[in-house]
Design a protein around this motif. Sequence first.
Motif, PDB file in Angstrom:
ATOM      1  N   ASN A 149       0.851  -1.194   0.000  1.00  0.00           N
ATOM      2  CA  ASN A 149       0.000   0.000   0.000  1.00  0.00           C
ATOM      3  C   ASN A 149       0.888   1.245   0.000  1.00  0.00           C
ATOM      4  OD1 ASN A 149      -1.948   1.907   0.283  1.00  0.00           O
ATOM      5  ND2 ASN A 149      -2.529   1.350   2.374  1.00  0.00           N
ATOM      6  N   MET A 150       0.980   1.903  -1.157  1.00  0.00           N
ATOM      7  CA  MET A 150       1.906   3.042  -1.265  1.00  0.00           C
ATOM      8  C   MET A 150       1.512   3.918  -2.458  1.00  0.00           C
ATOM      9  SD  MET A 150       5.056   0.998  -3.062  1.00  0.00           S
ATOM     10  CE  MET A 150       4.742  -0.005  -4.522  1.00  0.00           C
ATOM     11  N   CYS A 151       2.033   5.108  -2.431  1.00  0.00           N
ATOM     12  CA  CYS A 151       1.973   5.967  -3.609  1.00  0.00           C
ATOM     13  C   CYS A 151       3.408   6.033  -4.135  1.00  0.00           C
ATOM     14  CB  CYS A 151       1.455   7.348  -3.227  1.00  0.00           C
ATOM     15  SG  CYS A 151       1.731   8.586  -4.501  1.00  0.00           S
ATOM     16  N   TYR A 152       3.630   5.424  -5.299  1.00  0.00           N
ATOM     17  CA  TYR A 152       4.983   5.294  -5.856  1.00  0.00           C
ATOM     18  C   TYR A 152       5.074   6.258  -7.044  1.00  0.00           C
ATOM     19  CZ  TYR A 152       9.189   2.610  -7.341  1.00  0.00           C
ATOM     20  OH  TYR A 152      10.463   2.210  -7.684  1.00  0.00           O
ATOM     21  N   ILE A 153       5.870   7.320  -6.878  1.00  0.00           N
ATOM     22  CA  ILE A 153       5.995   8.305  -7.953  1.00  0.00           C
ATOM     23  C   ILE A 153       7.358   8.170  -8.627  1.00  0.00           C
ATOM     24  CG2 ILE A 153       6.074  10.774  -8.528  1.00  0.00           C
ATOM     25  CD1 ILE A 153       4.203  11.328  -6.232  1.00  0.00           C
ATOM     26  N   VAL A 154       7.350   7.951  -9.931  1.00  0.00           N
ATOM     27  CA  VAL A 154       8.611   7.949 -10.683  1.00  0.00           C
ATOM     28  C   VAL A 154       8.722   9.289 -11.408  1.00  0.00           C
ATOM     29  CG1 VAL A 154      10.005   6.814 -12.423  1.00  0.00           C
ATOM     30  CG2 VAL A 154       8.415   5.466 -11.042  1.00  0.00           C
ATOM     31  N   GLU A 155       9.742  10.042 -11.079  1.00  0.00           N
ATOM     32  CA  GLU A 155       9.970  11.334 -11.741  1.00  0.00           C
ATOM     33  C   GLU A 155      10.846  11.036 -12.947  1.00  0.00           C
ATOM     34  OE1 GLU A 155      11.269  14.102  -8.669  1.00  0.00           O
ATOM     35  OE2 GLU A 155       9.321  13.899  -7.676  1.00  0.00           O
ATOM     36  N   ASN A 156      10.195  10.927 -14.086  1.00  0.00           N
ATOM     37  CA  ASN A 156      10.790  10.289 -15.266  1.00  0.00           C
ATOM     38  C   ASN A 156      11.316  11.314 -16.267  1.00  0.00           C
ATOM     39  OD1 ASN A 156      11.342   8.744 -17.499  1.00  0.00           O
ATOM     40  ND2 ASN A 156       9.351   7.702 -17.539  1.00  0.00           N
ATOM     41  N   ASN A 157      12.639  11.459 -16.310  1.00  0.00           N
ATOM     42  CA  ASN A 157      13.215  12.430 -17.241  1.00  0.00           C
ATOM     43  C   ASN A 157      14.002  11.763 -18.361  1.00  0.00           C
ATOM     44  OD1 ASN A 157      15.402  11.598 -15.797  1.00  0.00           O
ATOM     45  ND2 ASN A 157      15.717  13.540 -14.724  1.00  0.00           N
ATOM     46  N   GLY A 158      14.027  10.430 -18.359  1.00  0.00           N
ATOM     47  CA  GLY A 158      14.691   9.720 -19.456  1.00  0.00           C
ATOM     48  C   GLY A 158      16.208   9.718 -19.371  1.00  0.00           C
ATOM     49  N   VAL A 159      16.745  10.298 -18.324  1.00  0.00           N
ATOM     50  CA  VAL A 159      18.211  10.326 -18.165  1.00  0.00           C
ATOM     51  C   VAL A 159      18.594  10.103 -16.698  1.00  0.00           C
ATOM     52  CG1 VAL A 159      18.812  11.817 -20.115  1.00  0.00           C
ATOM     53  CG2 VAL A 159      18.133  12.841 -17.943  1.00  0.00           C
ATOM     54  N   TYR A 160      19.859   9.822 -16.495  1.00  0.00           N
ATOM     55  CA  TYR A 160      20.414   9.844 -15.146  1.00  0.00           C
ATOM     56  C   TYR A 160      20.845  11.294 -14.901  1.00  0.00           C
ATOM     57  CZ  TYR A 160      21.020   4.751 -15.797  1.00  0.00           C
ATOM     58  OH  TYR A 160      20.846   3.419 -16.041  1.00  0.00           O
ATOM     59  N   GLY A 161      19.978  12.068 -14.375  1.00  0.00           N
ATOM     60  CA  GLY A 161      20.281  13.491 -14.212  1.00  0.00           C
ATOM     61  C   GLY A 161      21.473  13.715 -13.296  1.00  0.00           C
ATOM     62  N   LEU A 162      21.453  13.034 -12.162  1.00  0.00           N
ATOM     63  CA  LEU A 162      22.478  13.295 -11.147  1.00  0.00           C
ATOM     64  C   LEU A 162      23.885  12.967 -11.626  1.00  0.00           C
ATOM     65  CD1 LEU A 162      22.565  14.242  -8.128  1.00  0.00           C
ATOM     66  CD2 LEU A 162      22.755  11.849  -7.533  1.00  0.00           C
ATOM     67  N   THR A 163      23.989  11.950 -12.520  1.00  0.00           N
ATOM     68  CA  THR A 163      25.323  11.592 -13.003  1.00  0.00           C
ATOM     69  C   THR A 163      25.614  12.187 -14.381  1.00  0.00           C
ATOM     70  OG1 THR A 163      24.429   9.502 -13.814  1.00  0.00           O
ATOM     71  CG2 THR A 163      25.478   9.466 -11.642  1.00  0.00           C
ATOM     72  N   LYS A 164      24.916  13.234 -14.699  1.00  0.00           N
ATOM     73  CA  LYS A 164      25.215  14.076 -15.865  1.00  0.00           C
ATOM     74  C   LYS A 164      24.627  13.615 -17.194  1.00  0.00           C
ATOM     75  CE  LYS A 164      28.103  17.175 -13.854  1.00  0.00           C
ATOM     76  NZ  LYS A 164      27.057  17.319 -12.802  1.00  0.00           N
ATOM     77  N   GLY A 165      23.442  12.947 -17.132  1.00  0.00           N
ATOM     78  CA  GLY A 165      22.634  12.873 -18.338  1.00  0.00           C
ATOM     79  C   GLY A 165      22.787  11.678 -19.242  1.00  0.00           C
ATOM     80  N   GLN A 166      23.290  10.538 -18.729  1.00  0.00           N
ATOM     81  CA  GLN A 166      23.302   9.326 -19.572  1.00  0.00           C
ATOM     82  C   GLN A 166      21.858   8.890 -19.836  1.00  0.00           C
ATOM     83  OE1 GLN A 166      24.647   9.699 -16.572  1.00  0.00           O
ATOM     84  NE2 GLN A 166      26.857   9.433 -16.727  1.00  0.00           N
ATOM     85  N   PHE A 167      21.630   8.222 -20.989  1.00  0.00           N
ATOM     86  CA  PHE A 167      20.283   7.689 -21.252  1.00  0.00           C
ATOM     87  C   PHE A 167      19.892   6.739 -20.136  1.00  0.00           C
ATOM     88  CE2 PHE A 167      21.252   8.345 -25.912  1.00  0.00           C
ATOM     89  CZ  PHE A 167      20.268   9.304 -26.098  1.00  0.00           C
ATOM     90  N   SER A 168      18.638   6.783 -19.752  1.00  0.00           N
ATOM     91  CA  SER A 168      18.166   5.789 -18.795  1.00  0.00           C
ATOM     92  C   SER A 168      17.337   4.762 -19.540  1.00  0.00           C
ATOM     93  CB  SER A 168      17.318   6.442 -17.715  1.00  0.00           C
ATOM     94  OG  SER A 168      16.001   6.639 -18.200  1.00  0.00           O
ATOM     95  N   ALA A 169      16.828   3.781 -18.801  1.00  0.00           N
ATOM     96  CA  ALA A 169      16.076   2.690 -19.428  1.00  0.00           C
ATOM     97  C   ALA A 169      14.697   3.124 -19.919  1.00  0.00           C
ATOM     98  CB  ALA A 169      15.951   1.529 -18.443  1.00  0.00           C
ATOM     99  N   THR A 170      14.268   4.311 -19.543  1.00  0.00           N
ATOM    100  CA  THR A 170      12.962   4.750 -20.056  1.00  0.00           C
ATOM    101  C   THR A 170      13.091   5.653 -21.279  1.00  0.00           C
ATOM    102  OG1 THR A 170      12.835   6.727 -18.676  1.00  0.00           O
ATOM    103  CG2 THR A 170      11.941   4.684 -17.738  1.00  0.00           C
ATOM    104  N   SER A 171      14.316   5.898 -21.696  1.00  0.00           N
ATOM    105  CA  SER A 171      14.509   6.733 -22.887  1.00  0.00           C
ATOM    106  C   SER A 171      13.955   6.012 -24.103  1.00  0.00           C
ATOM    107  CB  SER A 171      16.002   6.990 -23.102  1.00  0.00           C
ATOM    108  OG  SER A 171      16.315   8.301 -22.763  1.00  0.00           O
ATOM    109  N   ASP A 172      13.214   6.746 -24.905  1.00  0.00           N
ATOM    110  CA  ASP A 172      12.632   6.107 -26.074  1.00  0.00           C
ATOM    111  C   ASP A 172      13.704   5.781 -27.109  1.00  0.00           C
ATOM    112  OD1 ASP A 172       9.770   6.123 -25.495  1.00  0.00           O
ATOM    113  OD2 ASP A 172      10.031   8.309 -25.436  1.00  0.00           O
ATOM    114  N   LYS A 173      13.511   4.629 -27.748  1.00  0.00           N
ATOM    115  CA  LYS A 173      14.419   4.242 -28.841  1.00  0.00           C
ATOM    116  C   LYS A 173      14.339   5.318 -29.919  1.00  0.00           C
ATOM    117  CE  LYS A 173      15.507   0.184 -31.602  1.00  0.00           C
ATOM    118  NZ  LYS A 173      15.106  -1.203 -31.869  1.00  0.00           N
ATOM    119  N   GLY A 174      15.484   5.767 -30.359  1.00  0.00           N
ATOM    120  CA  GLY A 174      15.479   6.779 -31.423  1.00  0.00           C
ATOM    121  C   GLY A 174      15.561   8.212 -30.917  1.00  0.00           C
TER     122      GLY A 174
END
Lengths: 594, 351
Positions: free
Chosen positions: B132-157
């Motif tokens: 029982n939780m409210c799970y919020i993913v703040e999804n920016n498509g990158v690893y912001g903290l480590t300077k912007g590598q693609f993350s697993a939610t980045s769209d192909k292309g």
Amino acid sequence: MKATDISGPDYFHKVVDCQYACPAHTPVPEYIRQIAAGRYTDAYMINWKSNVFPGVLGRTCDRPCEPACRRGRVEDEPVAICRLKRVAADNKGDIAALLPKLAPRNGRKIACVGAGPASLTVARDLAPLGYEVHVYDGEAKAGGFIRTQIPRFRLPEEVIDEEVGYITALGPVMRLGERVESLKALLAKDYDAIFVGCGAPRGRDLDVPGRKEGAANIHVGIDWLASVSFGHIEKVGKRVVVLGGGNTAMDCCRTARRLGGQDVKVVVRSGFDEMKASPWEKEDAMHEDIPILNFLVPKEFTHKNGKLTGVVFEKVAPKYDDKGRRSLVPTGEPDQHIACDDVLVAVGQENSFPWIERDAGIEFDKWGMPAVSAKTMQSSNPKVFFGGDAAFGPKNIIWAVAHGHDAAVSIEKFLSGEDVEDRPPPGVSVVSQKMGIHEWSYDNDIANDQRYKVPQQEKAIALKSVSTEVELGFDPLLGFKEAQRCLNCDVQTVFSAPVCIECDACVDICPMDCITFTDNEDEADLRHHLKAPALNLTQDIYIADGLKTGRIMAKDEDVCLHCGLCAERCPTGAWDMQKTLIDITHAGSACRSK
Amino acid sequence: MTYILKPKMHHPELPANARGFTRRDYEGRVSTLCAGCGHDSISAAIVQAAFELDIEPHRLAKMSGIGCSSKTPDYFLGQSHGFNSVHGRMPSVLTGANLANRDLIYLGVSGDGDSASIGLGQFAHSIRRGVNMCYIVENNGVYGLTKGQFSATSDKGSKSKKGVENTESGIDLVALALQLGATYVGRSFSGDKAQLVPLIKGALSHHGPAVLDVVSPCVAFNNHAGSTKSFDYVREHNDAVNRLDVILGRAPITADYAPGTVTEVIQHDGSTLRLRKLEESYDATNRIGAMNYLQERHAAGEIVTGLLFVDPDATDLHDRLGTMERPLNTLGTKDLTPGAAALAKINEGLR
Ligand SMILES: Cc1cc2nc3c(=O)[nH]c(=O)nc-3n(C[C@H](O)[C@H](O)[C@H](O)COP(=O)(O)OP(=O)(O)OC[C@H]3O[C@@H](n4cnc5c(N)ncnc54)[C@H](O)[C@@H]3O)c2cc1C
Ligand SMILES: Cc1ncc(C[n+]2csc(CCOP(=O)(O)OP(=O)(O)O)c2C)c(N)n1
Ligand code: SF4
Ligand code: SF4
Ligand code: SF4
Ligand SMILES: [Mg+2]
């Protein structure tokens, strides 16, 4: 709503509530920052340029700026703008070198009638430009009511001497002890223009039964204060009744307390809350054990053996008709007799121009007031200008100064053959305050301090003499702390829609919920649909359009702290904090179009 | 970040909620994120939601992992409980806390890296267990903290700031959550608080695993042309299926809606979710329909937002395990060492 035009000086001037409300438009936040920085001389000169008498006004100004001050809307009390002026005056260095340089005489001669603040302002503005200004006054010393009316315990004479001295040093010809008895005669002399600053010199009397019989102990307030000021009167009876509820009444009662009055009462016709006196003057009077009795209408002076014994009052109560107009109706209760030794009548002040012939080319209305333009101060005789209390009835020092500046501009334009109606716009300088990502060239942190009280002389000592100043003024530390309360309202939030990406960062950080991105609507609707309702209709909504989503940016100026957090959090620099210094144009080459 | 503290002063008309708190009382410390970061807007939305729900701050626990997004619990609900765990491990810590004390409201805050990369397994299991939780993913498509590598939610292309194309398939956390059995699933955008705040309110009052995927542009590394998580891209491709209002208690419908356009869902805690349809065919109580619609629109390049699925009769981990009603910290020695007789009874039951 239409997008706001921020290109001219008007929009942002209005945001600087204090400066906008000041009749002379003193750049208040600019001098307050100088005080905080310990630059008292600079702070003084900013004031001196705008309001001519910073030391006098720092003790006595009616302070229309303070009720307008934004700080009073974000917490309980406004910034002590007026008393900060005094901090600058008390702590400044030598200003002799900073006074205007005198231009060679230009061959033009101006006469000023009266040496009050209005005329002295005209002299200060015009004398350095080369005009030969002759200042006439029947009194032996210059200053007008500043010198003869305002009691010394509020305004020491040295302060008047010093600030009048800065003006006389600019070379006007001071024709003191010379009362002007005829305007026609003055017009016949070789003056190119005449400024009338003769004030509103007559105190209203109270013509009720017993006035004649008790005459020896019934005094008209302003005459009595002048006599005290000149040292002609040094004593008053133990029991004193002061009639009237204005500032003159407050000065009368407090002066009476210092001249032997032990049981001094102020009695007013209307309610306590409707009294004309400023709240702080009422407070000061009550602090000196002077009760203020209200809803009592004086009916008769009682006397015995040719000597005043007291005043009879009818008790009244306010009654409102269906239009909300108030009248005072007798309650039917028995009259009240207040026994006293002296009465001071301070029930109003009037203009009188016995020396102006009615065929001198000046139109007068049925109340005996001259026809004067509020914009140019010119009368129906184009050569004759009015200002101060003489123009529109009794006001105060800062209005007299403002009139003086306006009249000086008009005289300069008139004598240069220009249209006096064509007023010069103020000078405006706009400077971004950005120094770095989080650094601004002003102190954007908000002090949480409540308004500081000005330290006062101990009551027992203060009441011993009319010339012991009651207020001691803020010391530099208190002055600094009070100065830090100022919200720097002249450092404007300036928005540029084309670079905004609508990320909401400014909306989220703003502590006062000033900013909303929304669909455009009529002002009336929009004011209710902002992040916080914008219910203060005297304050503008800043609108910018041209955003990518087609929405508008709406910022309610009302309670903005000018903290700059919106600009700090903006990733694209769409917000910037820009200081808009608005500098009212005075007489001189800048006021002319050629 | 800023150097000065946000002034305590607030608008004179700022309202107070039923607990006597203003919205400002739900704020935290001044954010240290980049100016303009979408995550800050989500924090503001959380503040607004908690204010509107009249939450008592000490009744809520905020949990996070590592990342710019996971730092944000410091910037809201400054008076609430908090736990900043290691990278990708928020779901386990939240699960443990929830098992120990079921009385608190659990708010998990994570990033796309934290949840879809290193923490994908944790994400999946906390949902399928029904925490029982409210799970919020703040999804920016990158690893912001480590300077912007693609993350697993980045769209192909999609393209990085330097123009490099992402060749790997993106994980759609909403699709995953639906498949894993989440009972409240929504997607929103940091730049649309009108949509986001009610979604968070609904999720906080939901009983069961509630997952919100909030697209949140990283202004430093993923807000350029070629990004599919930029302000401009999301605004252009946003397909909102419905608008949600969360009503505390039951209130009659006063506004005039066209028939069939409003659905009401009454949750366990008595709150009402009032859904106004924007997409006629969309039914937010149909899990399979939701999964199909999502895939369809994704193929068309649209980002589906709104309350995508809700199960009003959801159960949670405690219901399923039949755990005791009371939080563990309220158990005394007597509860924990019931004595020889109780032990004998248990042993008897096992013979
Ligand atoms: C008791 C009292 C207290 C006040 N306290 C304050 C205060 O605290 N703060 C404030 O802002 N204002 C105060 N005022 C009001 C303020 O003093 C006046 O508004 C202001 O001085 C008006 O300036 P002025 O230049 O128009 O004229 P005045 O200051 O009145 O000066 C006019 C001068 O003209 C001279 N004069 C008149 N006729 C002639 C003539 N025919 N020929 C030559 N000279 C002439 C007079 O002698 C006088 O010196 C007070 C007024 C009174 C009565
Ligand atoms: C175990 C571990 N591995 C790697 C890292 C380095 N690291 C820190 S944050 C981060 C990614 C965070 O991305 P995301 O969750 O999307 O957060 P964002 O900063 O984008 O909000 C990584 C890989 C770490 N801190 N710990
Ligand atoms: S806060 Fe300062 S600048 Fe603003 S109105 Fe008051 S005195 Fe003027
Ligand atoms: S300066 Fe900006 S952040 Fe500060 S109160 Fe004004 S609008 Fe809000
Ligand atoms: S790096 Fe990106 S995600 Fe991190 S704070 Fe900056 S804008 Fe936000
Ligand atoms: Mg991320």
